[in-house]
Scaffold this motif. Structure first.
Motif, PDB file in Angstrom:
ATOM      1  N   GLU A  68       0.833  -1.206   0.000  1.00 39.92           N
ATOM      2  CA  GLU A  68       0.000   0.000   0.000  1.00 39.92           C
ATOM      3  C   GLU A  68       0.869   1.258   0.000  1.00 39.92           C
ATOM      4  O   GLU A  68       0.583   2.226  -0.720  1.00 39.92           O
ATOM      5  CB  GLU A  68      -0.922  -0.009   1.224  1.00 39.92           C
ATOM      6  CG  GLU A  68      -1.961  -1.113   1.192  1.00 39.92           C
ATOM      7  CD  GLU A  68      -2.737  -1.220   2.493  1.00 39.92           C
ATOM      8  OE1 GLU A  68      -2.680  -0.271   3.304  1.00 39.92           O
ATOM      9  OE2 GLU A  68      -3.395  -2.268   2.710  1.00 39.92           O
ATOM     10  N   ASP A  69       1.947   1.240   0.791  1.00 32.15           N
ATOM     11  CA  ASP A  69       2.876   2.375   0.807  1.00 32.15           C
ATOM     12  C   ASP A  69       3.504   2.592  -0.566  1.00 32.15           C
ATOM     13  O   ASP A  69       3.585   3.720  -1.066  1.00 32.15           O
ATOM     14  CB  ASP A  69       3.992   2.135   1.834  1.00 32.15           C
ATOM     15  CG  ASP A  69       3.552   2.366   3.260  1.00 32.15           C
ATOM     16  OD1 ASP A  69       2.544   3.040   3.470  1.00 32.15           O
ATOM     17  OD2 ASP A  69       4.245   1.863   4.171  1.00 32.15           O
ATOM     18  N   GLU A  70       3.953   1.478  -1.160  1.00 36.69           N
ATOM     19  CA  GLU A  70       4.630   1.600  -2.458  1.00 36.69           C
ATOM     20  C   GLU A  70       3.674   2.126  -3.522  1.00 36.69           C
ATOM     21  O   GLU A  70       4.057   2.951  -4.365  1.00 36.69           O
ATOM     22  CB  GLU A  70       5.207   0.244  -2.856  1.00 36.69           C
ATOM     23  CG  GLU A  70       6.089   0.311  -4.091  1.00 36.69           C
ATOM     24  CD  GLU A  70       6.751  -1.006  -4.447  1.00 36.69           C
ATOM     25  OE1 GLU A  70       7.441  -1.044  -5.488  1.00 36.69           O
ATOM     26  OE2 GLU A  70       6.581  -1.994  -3.712  1.00 36.69           O
ATOM     27  N   ALA A  71       2.430   1.684  -3.487  1.00 30.46           N
ATOM     28  CA  ALA A  71       1.445   2.157  -4.457  1.00 30.46           C
ATOM     29  C   ALA A  71       1.207   3.660  -4.323  1.00 30.46           C
ATOM     30  O   ALA A  71       0.887   4.339  -5.304  1.00 30.46           O
ATOM     31  CB  ALA A  71       0.137   1.400  -4.272  1.00 30.46           C
ATOM     32  N   ALA A  72       1.403   4.166  -3.113  1.00 27.97           N
ATOM     33  CA  ALA A  72       1.222   5.603  -2.864  1.00 27.97           C
ATOM     34  C   ALA A  72       2.522   6.389  -3.056  1.00 27.97           C
ATOM     35  O   ALA A  72       2.552   7.601  -2.804  1.00 27.97           O
ATOM     36  CB  ALA A  72       0.697   5.820  -1.444  1.00 27.97           C
ATOM     37  N   GLY A  73       3.574   5.714  -3.519  1.00 27.52           N
ATOM     38  CA  GLY A  73       4.850   6.384  -3.738  1.00 27.52           C
ATOM     39  C   GLY A  73       5.644   6.610  -2.467  1.00 27.52           C
ATOM     40  O   GLY A  73       6.612   7.376  -2.472  1.00 27.52           O
ATOM     41  N   ARG A  74       5.257   5.955  -1.388  1.00 33.69           N
ATOM     42  CA  ARG A  74       5.955   6.118  -0.103  1.00 33.69           C
ATOM     43  C   ARG A  74       6.970   4.991   0.063  1.00 33.69           C
ATOM     44  O   ARG A  74       6.837   4.092   0.902  1.00 33.69           O
ATOM     45  CB  ARG A  74       4.938   6.131   1.032  1.00 33.69           C
ATOM     46  CG  ARG A  74       3.974   7.312   0.935  1.00 33.69           C
ATOM     47  CD  ARG A  74       2.835   7.221   1.939  1.00 33.69           C
ATOM     48  NE  ARG A  74       1.989   8.415   1.871  1.00 33.69           N
ATOM     49  CZ  ARG A  74       0.850   8.556   2.531  1.00 33.69           C
ATOM     50  NH1 ARG A  74       0.406   7.567   3.300  1.00 33.69           N
ATOM     51  NH2 ARG A  74       0.147   9.677   2.424  1.00 33.69           N
ATOM     52  N   ASN A  75       8.004   5.058  -0.762  1.00 31.45           N
ATOM     53  CA  ASN A  75       8.943   3.943  -0.850  1.00 31.45           C
ATOM     54  C   ASN A  75       9.776   3.747   0.409  1.00 31.45           C
ATOM     55  O   ASN A  75      10.108   2.614   0.774  1.00 31.45           O
ATOM     56  CB  ASN A  75       9.878   4.142  -2.045  1.00 31.45           C
ATOM     57  CG  ASN A  75       9.160   3.922  -3.366  1.00 31.45           C
ATOM     58  OD1 ASN A  75       7.973   3.620  -3.392  1.00 31.45           O
ATOM     59  ND2 ASN A  75       9.874   4.070  -4.466  1.00 31.45           N
ATOM     60  N   PHE A  76      10.156   4.843   1.079  1.00 34.84           N
ATOM     61  CA  PHE A  76      10.955   4.689   2.293  1.00 34.84           C
ATOM     62  C   PHE A  76      10.156   3.944   3.370  1.00 34.84           C
ATOM     63  O   PHE A  76      10.683   3.067   4.055  1.00 34.84           O
ATOM     64  CB  PHE A  76      11.417   6.045   2.832  1.00 34.84           C
ATOM     65  CG  PHE A  76      12.424   6.746   1.953  1.00 34.84           C
ATOM     66  CD1 PHE A  76      13.267   6.032   1.115  1.00 34.84           C
ATOM     67  CD2 PHE A  76      12.537   8.123   1.977  1.00 34.84           C
ATOM     68  CE1 PHE A  76      14.197   6.666   0.307  1.00 34.84           C
ATOM     69  CE2 PHE A  76      13.465   8.774   1.174  1.00 34.84           C
ATOM     70  CZ  PHE A  76      14.301   8.052   0.334  1.00 34.84           C
ATOM     71  N   SER A  77       8.900   4.301   3.509  1.00 41.57           N
ATOM     72  CA  SER A  77       8.043   3.619   4.479  1.00 41.57           C
ATOM     73  C   SER A  77       7.859   2.155   4.093  1.00 41.57           C
ATOM     74  O   SER A  77       7.909   1.260   4.948  1.00 41.57           O
ATOM     75  CB  SER A  77       6.683   4.315   4.574  1.00 41.57           C
ATOM     76  OG  SER A  77       6.819   5.614   5.105  1.00 41.57           O
ATOM     77  N   ALA A  78       7.656   1.906   2.803  1.00 39.06           N
ATOM     78  CA  ALA A  78       7.505   0.532   2.333  1.00 39.06           C
ATOM     79  C   ALA A  78       8.758  -0.280   2.620  1.00 39.06           C
ATOM     80  O   ALA A  78       8.690  -1.425   3.076  1.00 39.06           O
ATOM     81  CB  ALA A  78       7.199   0.519   0.835  1.00 39.06           C
TER      82      ALA A  78
END
Length: 391
Positions: A68-78
């Motif tokens: 879900e993080d990666e889909a939102a562009g939140r790669n560091f969190s992912a």
């Protein structure tokens, strides 16, 4: 200071401690403990499949959240979530008996999570493969000192960091020693040497007492890196690495300094003690595990293959600075072995013995109760002996 002990056996508590010290979140670990409590009552060996399921369940939740993080562009969190997922999967997998259903698939899934976490989190951690003389490769993780190499401050020291009996290079990375060394201007090569991690699971490469055979190949690789000072290469190892590292430094003259995180000075002798149930085991299904690690078909074959897992008569070959560390309350490997190792460093120009006591912590096996003190002490040692910085 004592080992956190939510379970009725040392082996499972050690596994929890590894997860905590390796970056697991306490709330997630509490969930795993709660899920595994019923399985713990069946014995350290019999309940391990339930133990792995508890870790896997938490990992799967994190993998979903990371997507879900990666889909939102939140790669560091992912990336951070995938690191923890990998940790939990590795931690459950390492407790299983050899050949257990789903073990290899869990290991591969853990690897995939870690590799993806490195990409998404832009970690200072590059996967490399080092050819071995006997065939196959030694997978490794390369953590660079800041500003090393062309365009930076030039060549920097480097340390080869090896596993013990039942760890892998990712757990070495999560011991945070590579991070502590990088801060001091030193790069680290965490290796899955024969008998550990991928080398054992994916290539069926068994362990050998003669660690200089594969450690020399690590030095060869480091010497080919433009960012490494070839005259400032050190070697350390954790747990059974307390045999491998001193042995390698004794027989590979290109090492400029060495240290061991736990003095496994006479592991062959320790096996006779374990036959008498003296001391704690590091993993369930212990004898099946060590037979697998050393490629032994039975007890006699195992004891024959490990007869040279004994550093008596070898430590005097070490002619560079060498540090021996040990926990005062190590329940796996007696502190007496640390004193033996140190006493035999008769030709080292700078030999040091550091026993971690209750005053600071790190009293359990390789500081399982608190790895911070061993990590900092060893990092400072290499900074002082290889040309890094401590301030």
């Amino acid at each position: 200071m004592a080992l956190f002990s939510p379970f009725p056996n040392y082996i499972w508590n050690l596994s929890i401690a590894i997860a905590m010290e390796s970056g697991g979140q306490i709330g997630e670990i509490v969930d795993v403990i709660d899920a595994a409590k019923e399985a713990a009552g069946t014995s350290a060996d019999a309940g391990t499949s339930g133990f792995m399921k508890a870790w896997m369940s938490k990992a799967e939740t994190l993998i979903g959240l990371a997507a879900e993080d990666e889909a939102a562009g939140r790669n560091f969190s992912a990336g951070q979530k995938l690191e923890r997922a990998a940790l939990y999967l590795f931690n459950g997998e390492r407790m299983q008996a050899h050949g257990s259903p789903g073990r290899m698939e869990t290991f591969q899934r853990a690897r995939d999570c870690f590799d993806r976490a490195c990409v998404l989190g832009k970690l200072n951690c590059e996967r490399v493969e080092i050819p071995l003389e006997s065939g196959g490769t030694m997978p490794a993780l390369w953590t660079r000192a800041p500003n090393s190499g062309q365009g930076g401050e030039g060549r920097k020291p480097a340390v080869v960091y090896c596993n013990g009996l039942d760890s892998n290079k990712e757990l070495l990375y999560w011991s945070w020693l590579p991070h502590a060394l990088a801060r001091r201007g030193i790069s680290t090569l965490c290796v899955d040497q024969p008998g550990t991690g991928e080398a054992l699971r994916l290539q069926n490469l068994p362990a050998t007492a003669y660690s200089e055979a594969w450690a020399s190949k690590a030095v060869d690789w480091l010497e080919q890196q433009a960012e490494v000072d070839p005259k400032a290469i050190g070697m350390t190892g954790i747990s059974l690495g307390g045999h491998y590292a001193p042995r390698a430094v004794a027989y590979e003259p290109r090492f400029a300094s060495g240290a061991c995180w736990g003095a496994n000075h006479n592991w062959h002798e320790v096996q006779y003690k374990r036959l008498q149930n003296e001391g704690e085991n590091p993993v369930p299904h212990y004898w099946g595990h060590v037979y697998w690690v050393f490629g032994a078909k039975d007890k006699d074959d195992f004891f024959a293959k490990t007869k040279d897992m004994n550093l008596n008569g070898h430590m005097d070959r070490i002619k560079v600075p060498f540090l021996v560390t040990h926990g005062a309350n190590d329940r796996q490997i007696s502190v007496d072995y640390a004193h033996q190792a140190y006493a035999q460093l008769t030709n080292s120009p700078r030999a040091e013995l550091k026993i971690f006591t209750p005053r600071e912590g790190g009293v359990e096996h390789v500081g399982a109760d608190n790895m911070a003190f061993g990590r900092d002490y060893i990092a400072d040692w290499f900074a002082e002996t290889l040309g890094g910085k401590t301030a």
